[in-house]
Each structure stands twice: as C-alpha cells, then as structure tokens.
Design an enzyme around this catalytic site. Structure first.
Site, PDB file in Angstrom:
ATOM      1  N   THR A   1      84.214  44.059 210.185  1.00 33.60           N
ATOM      2  CA  THR A   1      85.240  44.712 211.015  1.00 33.60           C
ATOM      3  C   THR A   1      84.583  45.775 211.886  1.00 33.60           C
ATOM      4  O   THR A   1      83.650  46.447 211.446  1.00 33.60           O
ATOM      5  CB  THR A   1      86.305  45.355 210.120  1.00 33.60           C
ATOM      6  OG1 THR A   1      87.001  44.326 209.407  1.00 33.60           O
ATOM      7  CG2 THR A   1      87.311  46.172 210.929  1.00 33.60           C
TER       8      THR A   1
ATOM      9  N   GLY B   1      79.105  45.637 210.557  1.00 36.11           N
ATOM     10  CA  GLY B   1      78.535  46.822 211.184  1.00 36.11           C
ATOM     11  C   GLY B   1      78.313  47.926 210.170  1.00 36.11           C
ATOM     12  O   GLY B   1      78.532  47.745 208.964  1.00 36.11           O
TER      13      GLY B   1
ATOM     14  N   ASP C   1      78.294  52.555 209.932  1.00 35.67           N
ATOM     15  CA  ASP C   1      78.453  53.852 210.584  1.00 35.67           C
ATOM     16  C   ASP C   1      77.200  54.702 210.443  1.00 35.67           C
ATOM     17  O   ASP C   1      76.950  55.576 211.264  1.00 35.67           O
ATOM     18  CB  ASP C   1      79.676  54.570 210.003  1.00 35.67           C
ATOM     19  CG  ASP C   1      80.929  53.730 210.176  1.00 35.67           C
ATOM     20  OD1 ASP C   1      81.259  53.403 211.332  1.00 35.67           O
ATOM     21  OD2 ASP C   1      81.566  53.367 209.166  1.00 35.67           O
TER      22      ASP C   1
ATOM     23  N   GLU D   1      85.644  45.059 202.997  1.00 38.02           N
ATOM     24  CA  GLU D   1      84.248  44.857 203.389  1.00 38.02           C
ATOM     25  C   GLU D   1      83.330  44.822 202.170  1.00 38.02           C
ATOM     26  O   GLU D   1      82.417  43.990 202.093  1.00 38.02           O
ATOM     27  CB  GLU D   1      83.808  45.965 204.348  1.00 38.02           C
ATOM     28  CG  GLU D   1      84.393  45.827 205.744  1.00 38.02           C
ATOM     29  CD  GLU D   1      84.051  46.988 206.653  1.00 38.02           C
ATOM     30  OE1 GLU D   1      84.069  46.802 207.877  1.00 38.02           O
ATOM     31  OE2 GLU D   1      83.777  48.093 206.138  1.00 38.02           O
TER      32      GLU D   1
ATOM     33  N   LYS E   1      73.142  54.789 214.993  1.00 34.45           N
ATOM     34  CA  LYS E   1      73.604  54.763 213.603  1.00 34.45           C
ATOM     35  C   LYS E   1      72.483  55.053 212.602  1.00 34.45           C
ATOM     36  O   LYS E   1      72.745  55.190 211.412  1.00 34.45           O
ATOM     37  CB  LYS E   1      74.223  53.392 213.285  1.00 34.45           C
ATOM     38  CG  LYS E   1      75.400  53.023 214.182  1.00 34.45           C
ATOM     39  CD  LYS E   1      76.521  54.040 214.096  1.00 34.45           C
ATOM     40  CE  LYS E   1      77.800  53.548 214.750  1.00 34.45           C
ATOM     41  NZ  LYS E   1      77.667  53.263 216.180  1.00 34.45           N
TER      42      LYS E   1
END
Length: 232
Positions: free
Chosen positions: A29, A87, A89, A108, A126
């Site tokens: 997501t 992905g 963060d 996730e 990141k």
C-alpha cells in the site's frame, strides 16, 4: 528527477527483476506501490507476464488492482506467497523498516509474514542510520480505552499523537485507531527489537509499524540512481 520519478524507477525495477509469470504476489500500500501496480498491470496487458495473482494489503490497493486488471485472492486462498512488493517509511542500515504511515500496517505485516521474499521499494529519502529519526512508528490500537495507552507509550520514550482525518480519529480498514509514536530525530529508536516486544506485550495494541528482520531486498532510487540493498 522528482521524488515521484524516483519512486517510479524503484517500483519498475522491482517488478522487472522480481516478478515472474505464475507467481502469487503480496501487493503493498502507498504512493510507491501505486507505481508497482501500474507496472504490473502494464506487463499483464502486454502479455509479458501471465497467471500472476495478488493479495492486496488495503482496500485502496484492491480497488486499484481491479482497475488495472490484476487478479486478486484472499490471504487464506493464496497459501505461501512468492514475493511481496511494498514501500517503507524508513529503511535503516540493517534493512529494518518503519511502515504504516499509509494506515495498512496490520494487513501489510500479515501479508509480509506469509511471503517467501519481501521486496521493498522507496525513494532515497527513506534511508536512515537508525529507525525513528524521520518517521514515527504507527501503533494500531482498538478504539476502546485508547487514551490509556498514551502514558505507556510515553514511558517508552515516544511522543504519541492520535492520527486524525477531517478532525476525527483516523480509522484503518480494520476499524482501529492509529497512534503515531514520534522519537527524537537525533537519537531515533535505541533498540527496535526491545520496543517491538514491549508494544506487542500490551493488550489493546493490535500491531505496530516496526518490520524487523523481514525485508530480503530494497530497491531505492534517488539522485545517485538506483541502489539495491540486499540482506544477503
């Protein structure tokens, strides 16, 4: 290049190098994963990939995958997944992650734990030396008694903030709240493994955004080009 272009570069590299026909995929997501979904949908339409199915980690991802013609399965139908593309963060030097600013941390992590190979895609911003230096750790909690967690989270060195949307508590796809736990940027999280144990030992906390010892590889694009970070 812009951040979006770097995200697109990382996402397309991961799809090209990691996905093969016949695979069952976990579909993450977020804004970087959106580029991976586009690349996957394109490859299916052009018959460069066949018989690929995905397990989405959010309602948002599921809706976009359907638009792109990516066949979907429920997690229990899929069995062990071949690859999950998601992905992050934050990515530290050990390939440990903070995830969940998109609100899908529980699903996730469930999908990541069901996969043979977790592939991370991100832009260069990141990367951090230590987790918690840039991004907060999302903590998903049941709505009942959520305020009771605040002193506990403060005792762990965090500054907890209830996530809101349009002036109301943000709700995940699971109907829960998210408390974002901020740490001092200079220090970050001194021992993520200990924090992991402390959070999961607390009743009412459903899941958190520390993804430790889970990622196999990360495709990270930035001003210096594409960098591949491999745990092996």
């Amino acid at each position: 290049m812009s951040n979006e272009q770097w995200k697109r570069e990382a996402a397309r590299a991961a799809v090209e190098r990691e996905v093969r026909s016949g695979m069952t995929l976990g579909l993450g997501t977020g804004s970087t994963v959106a580029h991976a979904l586009d690349a996957l949908g394109e490859a299916l339409r052009e018959w460069r990939l066949e018989n690929v199915r995905g397990v989405p980690t959010s309602e948002q991802t599921a809706a976009r995958a359907r638009e792109l013609g990516i066949p979907l399965l429920e997690l229990h139908e899929a069995g062990e997944l071949d690859v999950t593309i998601d992905g992050a963060d934050e990515i530290d030097t050990n390939l440990d992650l903070i995830k969940g600013l998109g609100g899908a941390l529980l699903r996730e992590k469930m999908v990541a734990q069901a996969t043979r190979r977790l592939v991370i895609i991100a832009d260069g911003g990141k990367r951090v030396e230590r987790l918690g230096q840039k991004a907060p750790v999302p903590v998903e909690v049941v709505p009942f008694g959520w305020r009771a967690h605040l002193p506990f989270l403060e005792s762990l060195g965090a500054r907890p903030v209830l996530r809101e949307e349009a002036g109301e508590p943000y709700r995940t796809d699971n109907g829960n709240y998210v408390i974002d736990c901020h740490f001092e940027p200079e220090e970050g999280i001194l021992d993520p493994q200990v924090l992991d144990w402390q959070l999961l030992g607390r009743a009412g906390i459903v899941e958190h955004g520390l993804f430790l010892d889970m990622a196999a590889i990360a495709y990270v694009a930035g001003p210096g080009g594409l960098v591949v970070l491999d745990r092996d």
